[in-house]
Structure formats: C-alpha cells, structure tokens
Design a protein around this motif. Structure first.
Motif, mmCIF file in Angstrom:
data_model
loop_
_atom_site.group_PDB
_atom_site.id
_atom_site.type_symbol
_atom_site.label_atom_id
_atom_site.label_comp_id
_atom_site.label_asym_id
_atom_site.label_seq_id
_atom_site.Cartn_x
_atom_site.Cartn_y
_atom_site.Cartn_z
ATOM 1 N N ASN A 109 0.747 -1.315 0.236
ATOM 2 C CA ASN A 109 0.024 -0.058 0.164
ATOM 3 C C ASN A 109 0.831 1.333 0.034
ATOM 4 O OD1 ASN A 109 -2.144 -1.405 0.041
ATOM 5 N ND2 ASN A 109 -3.256 -0.589 1.569
ATOM 6 N N PHE A 110 1.949 1.019 0.328
ATOM 7 C CA PHE A 110 3.034 2.427 0.210
ATOM 8 C C PHE A 110 3.513 2.424 -1.179
ATOM 9 C CE2 PHE A 110 3.427 1.897 5.002
ATOM 10 C CZ PHE A 110 3.304 3.131 5.196
ATOM 11 N N ILE A 111 2.584 2.918 -1.922
ATOM 12 C CA ILE A 111 2.923 2.796 -3.272
ATOM 13 C C ILE A 111 3.758 3.832 -3.957
ATOM 14 C CG2 ILE A 111 1.742 3.264 -5.730
ATOM 15 C CD1 ILE A 111 -0.851 2.268 -4.400
ATOM 16 N N GLY A 112 5.032 3.301 -4.421
ATOM 17 C CA GLY A 112 6.112 4.141 -4.870
ATOM 18 C C GLY A 112 7.098 4.875 -3.869
ATOM 19 N N ASP A 113 6.753 4.277 -2.622
ATOM 20 C CA ASP A 113 7.683 4.617 -1.455
ATOM 21 C C ASP A 113 8.827 3.720 -1.507
ATOM 22 O OD1 ASP A 113 9.059 5.269 0.735
ATOM 23 O OD2 ASP A 113 7.421 5.901 1.701
ATOM 24 N N GLN A 114 10.076 4.277 -2.355
ATOM 25 C CA GLN A 114 11.101 3.387 -2.431
ATOM 26 C C GLN A 114 12.227 3.802 -1.141
ATOM 27 O OE1 GLN A 114 11.926 2.025 -5.464
ATOM 28 N NE2 GLN A 114 11.052 3.167 -7.053
ATOM 29 N N THR A 115 11.641 4.197 0.005
ATOM 30 C CA THR A 115 12.715 4.204 1.350
ATOM 31 C C THR A 115 13.111 2.975 1.670
ATOM 32 O OG1 THR A 115 11.380 6.216 1.936
ATOM 33 C CG2 THR A 115 12.597 4.926 3.762
ATOM 34 N N LEU A 116 14.180 2.656 1.620
ATOM 35 C CA LEU A 116 14.886 1.515 1.978
ATOM 36 C C LEU A 116 14.686 0.942 3.408
ATOM 37 C CD1 LEU A 116 16.487 -0.206 -0.033
ATOM 38 C CD2 LEU A 116 18.598 0.513 1.065
#
Lengths: 341, 341, 341, 341
Positions: free
Chosen positions: A48-55
């Motif tokens: 659901n965190f679409i597009g969130d690339q935080t590692l």
C-alpha cells in the motif's frame, strides 16, 4: 531531527511512519528491520505504500546512534527485548510501542506474556508513557502504553484518582477492531469468521491487564484486580470500553471530575452531560472521547471511552511522547482529521 | 391447522412467515395487513419474496376467526393494541410479538413506551411467553418476549432463581445487530453511519428493561433495578449479552446451575467450562448459547448469552409458544441450521 | 439411504452436511477425513457444530462401499484425485465438489490447476453436473461445477444456446464473497485487509474459466475465449456476475429466451423485465436469480446472475445431482429460505 | 485567503471543510447554509465535529463577496442553481461540487437530472474542472466533476485520446461505497439492506453518464454511447471501475500510453505492469490509482480505476481546482495519508 523506526511493516509501524513523515520537526525517518533481514524498499514490503522507495535497512545500533536522534520500536512482543539493549546501555532515547518494557516487575511480565522478561535494571529504568499523566521529558526509555490500557486508564483516571468509586466494583467491557490483532493471520481474524460475528478472547487474561493495574495502583494503591473482558468486533479500527463502577458520587460530581482532569489535555474530549461517544468519531485521530452516564437507581457510573487503537492507542501516543521528550508542541504532527463518514 | 399473520412486511414477520411455511403442522398461513390497507401480493410488498403471490389482505377479525386457528401479531408497538381487542374479547388465541401486552402494569408500560397502555384487564389476561420457563398451553393471549429480554433472562435465570449472585451487582452489557431496529429508516442505521462504528443508545432506558425486571422479580422478588447498556453493532443479525454479577459461588456451582436449569431445554445450549459462545454460531437458529466464566480474583461471574434476535428473540420463540399452545413437539418447525460460515 | 461425506471441515462440506442431515431421503450421513487422519468428533473439528458428536473417521473405501450408497467429496483440489480411484474403479457413485474431474482434457487441467491431472480414462468417464442442463441419472462420477462456473453458465446459457449474442464480445465481471476462498488463511482474506476493500485476483486466470469454456463449446463450438474478471468482496456469502455481450436481439427476444430456457427449472428465477437481482436475495438458498437489461443504444445485453456460492455454487447443486442420480424429487432437501434481512 | 463553503453538513462538504482547515493558503473557512436557515454552530449540525463552534450562517451573497475570495458549493443537485446566480453575475469565483453546471447542453441536463436546467449562458460560462486535463486558472465558475465521472474519465483518457481502443466497445462496470449516496436516508442504504449485499442501480441511467460522454467527445468526437453499470457496495468509502474495451494495441503500448499521460500528474499513479489496485489503497487520499491488464486472447484491455469518492471524486479535486485557480502548488493541502489498514 532524524528518527529511526523499527517495524514499519506492522500496523502500528505503518501508521507511525505516516505520522512521522508529516511531523513538522522531523526531517528524515530512517526505516529498519531485523538485523538479519535483507534491505528492501518499503513499497516491496508493504504494497500500500505505493511508490515509496525508502529502504528498510537491517538494524545496526551504531548506525542509528550516529545518524538519528531517537529510535521508535514498533515491533512484536519479545523482539524489542532482543534489539533494544545497545540503546539502553548507551542511554540513547527510545520510544517502544511494544509491551516488553511496560511492566516493572519481571515476574508479572513472565506471568502475562509467557516469555522471559527483559533485565530487571532495564525494566526499572523504563518510563510508562501514558501521555496525559506522565511527562516523557526526562526519560530515555519510554514504554508506550497498550491500546486497551490507554482507553481504560483514561476512562478510569478521574474516578480512581479522586476516589469516586468503589474500586472493587470496576468492570471493563472492552471491544476492539481487528487491527489490534495485527497483521498475523489467524482463524479469529479470517474474514469469513470475523464478519457478522462477535468473539470474546483472553477474558481476564489479556496482557494489557497488568499494565492497567500497575498504573491504577500508582493512583490508588488500594485498587484490587479488575474484571476485564475483551471482544473482537467486525470492524478494523477502534476500541470502545464500557466501564462500570459503583459510586456514591452524584452525576454532577462525576462529570466535574472528568472535566477538570482533562481541562488541559488537548487529546481527551469529555462529552457534555447526556452524550456518549460513538466509536467512529475518533477513528483517524489521536483523540480519546469520554462520555459519562450515571444511573441514580443502581448507583452505577458508566464511562464510555473510545480511541483509534493504532493512533491514540499506539502511534499517535508515541508521537505525544516524542513531543514531550523533545519539548515540541503537544499537538505537533497530531492535528489529524476523523474519518467522516 | 391454519394460522393468520399480521405484519409480514417487518423483519420479525418475514422470518415468522418463513418458519410457518415450513412448519409441519401448518397447512396455510394467511397474511394480513392493517384493516385500512389495500390487498397486495407479498412479492410486491417485500421484494425478496420473489414470486410469492400470497395476498396480504386487510385485517378482518371475523374472517380470521372463521378461517384460522390462531393469529400472530408481528406488528409495531401500539399497533397490536389497536388491532387485538376483538380477538381478546372472543378469547381467540393470539401470539403477539410486539411489546404491547408484556407488562402487566399499565403505568410501567406508559413510562417506558411513552404511549397509552392497553386496557388493564387485557394486560392481566396476557401471558409472558418466555418459552423455557413458562407454558403457553393454557393461555389464549401470549406476549412473546423481546429480543434483549430473551437473551438477558436466559442468561440470568439460573443465577437469580438459585440466589447465586448479589442481585444488586447485575450489569448487562448488551449488543445487537441492526435488524433489531427494524425496517424503519433512521440515521443510526444508515449504512455510512453504522458501518465500522459502535453506537450506544437508550442506555438504562430501553423498553425491554421493565419486562426483564418483571420476570426477574417473579424469580426473586428482591432483585433491584439492573444496569442495562445497549450498543448497536455493525452487523445485521444477532444479540450478544455480556452479563456480570458478584457471586460467592464457585465455578463448579455456577456451571452446574446452568447445566441443570437447561438440561431439558432443546434450544438452550450451555457450553462446556472454559468455552464462550461466538455470536454467529446461533445466527439462523433458535438456539440461545450460554458460556460461563468465573473470575476467582474478583468474585465475578461473566455470562455470555447469544441469540439470533429475529429467531430465538422473536419469530422462533413465537413458534415455540405456538408449539406449546397446541401441544406440538417442542422442536416442530424449528430444526434450523446455523449460517456457516 | 446412507451417504458418505469426505471433507466436512471445509466450508462446502459444512453446508453439504447441513443439507444432507435435513434431506428426507437420507437416513445417515457418515463423515470421513483423510485416510491418515485420526478419528475425532465433528464438534472438535468444527466448533460451530456445537454438541455434534458424529465421528469423522479416516476414509476407508471398503467401509464406505459396504455401508453407503454414494460418496460426496468436498475436498480441496488434488485431494479427490488422490482418494477417488477405488470408487471409480468399482463404479461406485461419487459426487465430487472439487475441480479435479471437471475438465475432460488433462492438458487443460494441468495448465489451469498447475497440478498433475487425474488419469485420462477417469476424466472422460466423469460427467459435468450442471444440474439445469445435464442429467446425472446415468453417471456414476459426477463432477459438480465450480461456483463461478455455475453463475456464469446459467447467465450465458440462453444467449449462447440460441445464438443471440456475438460470442467474441462476452465479458464476465464476477464478484465473490470470501467464503469462496475457503478456510485457508491468506492475506487477501485477513479481515483488516478485506473489510472496506475490493481486491481483484486471478484476472483471466481463474481455474473456473476452462470449465466454463468447455461447457460453452458444448452449446456453441464457435465461442472463443471469454474475458473473465474476479473480484473479492467484503462479504462472506454470494457471487454476483455482471455479464455483458453485444447482441442484435431485442429486449423482448432476450427476455423470452431466458424465460423459456428456465421455465421448468425450479431453482432458476428469471426476474421480470426491468428488475435486477440483489445478491442477498439468494443467500441461504439454492436459487440462481437472473435479471436481464438491454441497452438499445449500445446494443449490449447485461445479465446479472446471483447465487449463494456455497449452496447453488457447491453443496446445493451437489444435492440436485444427488436427487437426479437417485430419481428423487428435484427439490428434495432444497426448500431453503433466504437470509432475510 | 478566506473561503466560503455552502453545504458543510453533507458528506462532500464535511470532507472539504476538513481539507480547507488544513490548507496552508487558507486563513479562514466561513460556513454557510441555505439563506432561509437559522444560524447554528457546526457541532450542533454535524455531531462528529466535536467541539467545533464555527457558526453556519444563512448564505448572504453580499457578505460572502465582501469577506471571502472564493465560494465552494457542496450542495445537492438543484440547490446550486438556486443559489449561485449572484456569484455568476458578479463573476465571483465559484467551485461547484454539485452537478448543476457540468453539462453545457440544457436539454441533456433536463433529460438526465429530471429537473429544469440553469440558464444556458451560465452553463456555457462554466468550466468542467477535471483537474488532470483542464486548468481552472482562467475560469471563474468551475464545475467539479462527479465521482464516477472522475474515476471513469481518468481510466479512459489515454485510451480515447490516443485512439487505442474501439470506442464502441467500452464497458464500465462501476462500483461505489455508500457515502456516494450521501446522508439522505433510503432503503438501499439502510444497514440491514446494504450489508452483505450488492445492489445495482440506475443501470445506464446514472446522471454522471452525460458528463462522461461530454468529456470523451472533447477527446474523440467519434465516441458513441458507453455501457455504464453502477453497483452499490457494502462499504462506505471508495469507487472502483473495471473498464473494458477491445484494442489492437499491445500490452506495452497500452501501459506506455498511461505512463506518459500521467507522467506529470501527482495524483494519478499508474501501477507497474501486472499489478492492479485495491480499493482501499486510495481511501483517505486524493489519488486515482490505475492498473492495466491486457488479455491477448480476447484483445481486451481491462483498466481498473480506484478513487476515494469523497476526496478525489469530490472535495480533493475541488481543492486541486482551487490550487489551479489561485496558482498554488498542485499538492497544497492534499498531502493526505491512506487509511492503513
């Protein structure tokens, strides 16, 4: 201010991450998983965190302490115990959403959690962060209260502190949505089982009972064990407690006690006489709404206490403690809007 | 055997019609509406009865008495009072699912229903048909209990009858699905308002309280007023009561009292020690399931009582009374299966 | 008549057991589990069958064939293949609710089920029991259709059989409650994930597609592949298909085709012109309700097909096939009432 | 910047008020009701706005124009027509969430809304504010699109604009939560009727169809009427469209068209190939998530489009138009977080 968050894949962690991202005093939120985990982008771990690339990086205490100002643990029971020691030893600020460090007595912990307790010294160093009644300012290890405990303690505080009820008569009929049970799959939270159903569980055995008792005894050492029933509701977010006790006080005295106790608490709303809260009015917010109904025939006071279990009962209260610790405005990052309708 | 049914368009009436259609002793169910209504086929009045052309006729007491053996009223509060008089005067058998004739004291009726009471003579002629504890056999006017009253009285009966609890300590935390509120549109049952929500209503003011008190006092005249909370659930069918009372009895005594009381009751299932019922296990059936949990620390007994409010709490119990009245098998027409899952 | 049932612990098996217990021609239902399982009472295996001490025995083909007249398999994909061979070899009557023997072509089976197919000879001996269009009377191995296949085929039959639509234009937008996914825990059916949500899954890849195609081609060999979308609904029971196709027929012709096709089918209700079914009107019953809407501007026919996936889509249709096989009345054991409200 | 809001008591108005309160460029939100209404505090009109004493004043155009910079109408169909004239005549900026001024042709309005149309001149002055494809900057009367129209047009835009599909083959199977039907009580949104149910309504007759057609024809004048089905879901927030069309394009071309079209749109997220959106991932946010699935066997493209009907489908898009009108950042006031879980 940079903060670290361990456990973003759990429900409390997800909500906490959302809150911290919008917090005006937070520049960066670094995400960490178990030290043995592989790094992965957030969107891969929680779709659901679409597009969130935080590692999400493997936890490394040295890295955290070098780059962050505080660490949040939104981990399951037992996991914080495993991971928190280096931070405790270094006196590095921790806000812990798990139950691991809430109980000061290790035997009580073992009895209710069925796990070995953390080291006694660490337990006693921990501060129980019931945000309306304690001040996290001078404490480096803050044990954030459990969701049921928050709803119950805020509902009982004025009554117990001011000795307005017979403490032996306290009955808490608590109901929770399924998000309180977390992400872990279980028969009781399988949709076909939960929907159109009510299920009691852990009656008088819920692990939040001892932290409720611990805090009640701070307020009035004479409070004996309480009756505590937990029911799983067919809805996702929210807790409602209906709390009963015998009282000699009048309706006016009871209401005045609540009004006075919470006069300066921005997140506790005492409803007008004659009005009881609905569950949904607090969902999405950090509010605890309290309604009081006095029955002059049975001399019983009914307190209805509602919270969003993931906000006021977890991530939101953690932000309250964060604000207290650093001396930020009490409502910083917490001006949330209710889900309407 | 031919029976008449007034009020098939309401939820209790719909379910009662379904039960009577399958009842082995019932040849014909004649449907009636208000005397001023126009005749219409059932499928036009209730679209879910697809293809059912049975005519809903305007009620005519003479026609009913000439062609039927008994009349069921599944009408709203106040309507039965308006329509039942000719049947009462003729001593014609009536089973009344409304609350109009449940209370023997007209002042109590007026106080709780906010309506004029039926004639005192008629009230006193009426028999309160709590099927497990009374026998409808010799009574021509049977007032079928309310849904909350059924769940509560079955949950309290062994405790009160056998003086196992302190009657001043009784607290009933009752929760109901929306079907209990009927077909009438209201904000509290608007989907966008009800879903993902809990709403308390009529706390200590629900009109089923006086019939509960009336029956409890039959069992133990010393029982004082009880605390009675009603909460609307985001589900359609079912009631769950969690009932609390202080007790000096042991867990074994408590369980034995329930087991013994209901040993011969085909529709009350006392669950084994350590097991509490879920709401859904009774939905679709005429069962009342009871679970008992004793807390030796607080000396509190918790009874969990679940029913399908439209079956055991309305139409099913009406069929129980019907069976008793005519001496049919207790379970005739009531071998229903639970909705699984 | 004594029957055997393997798989009572699954949702279809639970409902089938309920139906068979009430079936007028069935004296005894013997319950069986996997041959390697330990015997246990039903109430221990499925807690909602309160008080039912019927033993679930390890399956033993010889015992079944000696004591029963027919065996039902309500087992998961792959399990029937493993267990059915002795019955097939002995030509003992089987009604199989699983998908193992529905497809006559083993390659198609392997492609869609990702499992090895049963033996080709056995597949070809199997009869696809779409009860409205086939007659189970002369077939010892009846493969009961899948739930989606039932709703789709009944909705398409008149259109395809009578060549009323362009078969290349068929689009099926199918939606199902969670009970279709069974008891197995999964993230997509975790309450916190499912509730207040819609989730598509297996788009154009659902394993019921090949059985739909196989049957459509029986009716019209020229039908090409169809577009088939499956969506998981936040409810437990029921399937609704909205089926679209381009047509040159008029509204009257379309409606007449449905009315005629199902004139003698007690379980298919063609709604009047202008009326479309709701999902819930069939829940609890063996009905398939069909509504037809023609759009003269787009020359598109919309068919809405609703069933209870566990009854008409599984256990109820199995009883239809059982009735056909033994020549019982078509509606024996299937006069069920809808859940209202 | 001060803004006026008429209609805060409706669902769209409630959400719009929440958004405007948190908008960084908005100093004050003045609330207005019907000119004939009595002033009352917000908390009295909408109980969930606990403690909010903001007065809802009777609308007075002169007062609004003297004190505010723009007025939002979140009023029911017909009401805006009645109230907007003075603002239109004064060329005062209006953002209108109702459907009254969306259709430029008065005859079309009357046909679909069954009401008299506003004056033709006013209609033609109105700007249809589909925020991703138009720019509200130079328009004083902005007609904010309908919720279904938003989900549908964003899902069809790349396909129609780039002529990638056969426009005669478009089928939209749209589903909505109950909040789309507003606060008005109705049988179809009565909890006992809606829950565990699916209900189709206004098939091919929904009043959002003409605004969809009007905009599609702007993009490709050759698009004929579309097939449009609307289904009411048992959930509160959100719309999901499954959109089908025949295509000669490849999967890569289709996906590229979407990616390119929305490359600069912060609120439209095109999911990676092979991924389809769930409804809930956008609830609480202003996102429209789009997933594309191409079926090479049927040459059909399936587009799944999801929005929160009250945010992207109403209040959020109104804020987008507000931002465009005043040249604020596109995302000002719209950095919302999804409801998780």
């Amino acid at each position: 201010m940079n903060v670290a968050l361990v456990g973003v894949t759990g429900y409390s962690g997800m909500v906490l991450y959302q809150l911290l991202q919008q917090h005006p005093e937070v520049a960066t939120v670094r995400l960490f998983g178990h030290p043995d985990s592989q790094p992965q982008p957030l969107m891969a771990a929680v779709s659901n965190f679409i597009g969130d690339q935080t590692l999400i990086e493997p936890l490394d205490a040295a890295v955290v302490m070098a780059s962050c100002d505080l660490i949040f643990f939104a981990t399951s029971a037992g996991v914080t115990t495993e991971l928190a020691t280096p931070f405790i030893e270094a006196d590095f600020p921790v806000i812990d959403l798990s139950g691991d460090y809430r109980l000061q007595d290790p035997e009580t912990f073992t009895k209710w959690y069925h796990k070995p307790a953390p080291a006694t010294a660490a337990l006693q160093q921990s501060h129980y962060g019931l945000a309306e009644f304690t001040d996290a300012a001078r404490h480096n290890y803050i044990a954030n209260p459990g969701c049921y405990a928050t709803a119950t303690l805020l509902g009982l505080a004025p009554l117990v502190q001011q000795h307005l009820i017979n403490p032996a008569s306290i009955i808490v009929d608590a109901k929770s949505g399924t998000s309180g049970a977390g992400k872990k799959l279980a028969t009781s939270t399988h949709f076909s089982q939960t929907d159109e159903n009510l299920q009691l569980y852990k009656v008088n055995q819920h692990q939040h009972i001892p932290e409720i008792m611990q805090q009640l005894k701070v307020w009035d050492a004479s409070v004996p064990a309480i009756q505590f029933t937990t029911t799983l509701l067919p809805l996702v977010r929210g807790i409602m407690d209906t709390i009963y006790a015998k009282t000699d006080a009048t309706a006016e005295q009871l209401h005045a006690a609540f009004a006075e106790t919470y006069a300066d608490s921005p997140f506790v709303r005492v409803l007008p006489v004659g009005q009881l809260p609905t569950l949904k009015e607090v969902v999405g917010t950090n509010y605890c709404d309290l309604g009081i109904s006095y029955n002059p025939v049975t001399h019983t006071v009914l307190v209805v206490s509602v919270i969003d279990n993931l906000v006021k009962g977890a991530a939101g209260q953690a932000v309250q403690n964060f604000n207290q610790y650093f001396g930020f405005s009490a409502t910083a990052g917490l001006q949330l809007t209710a889900v309407m309708p």
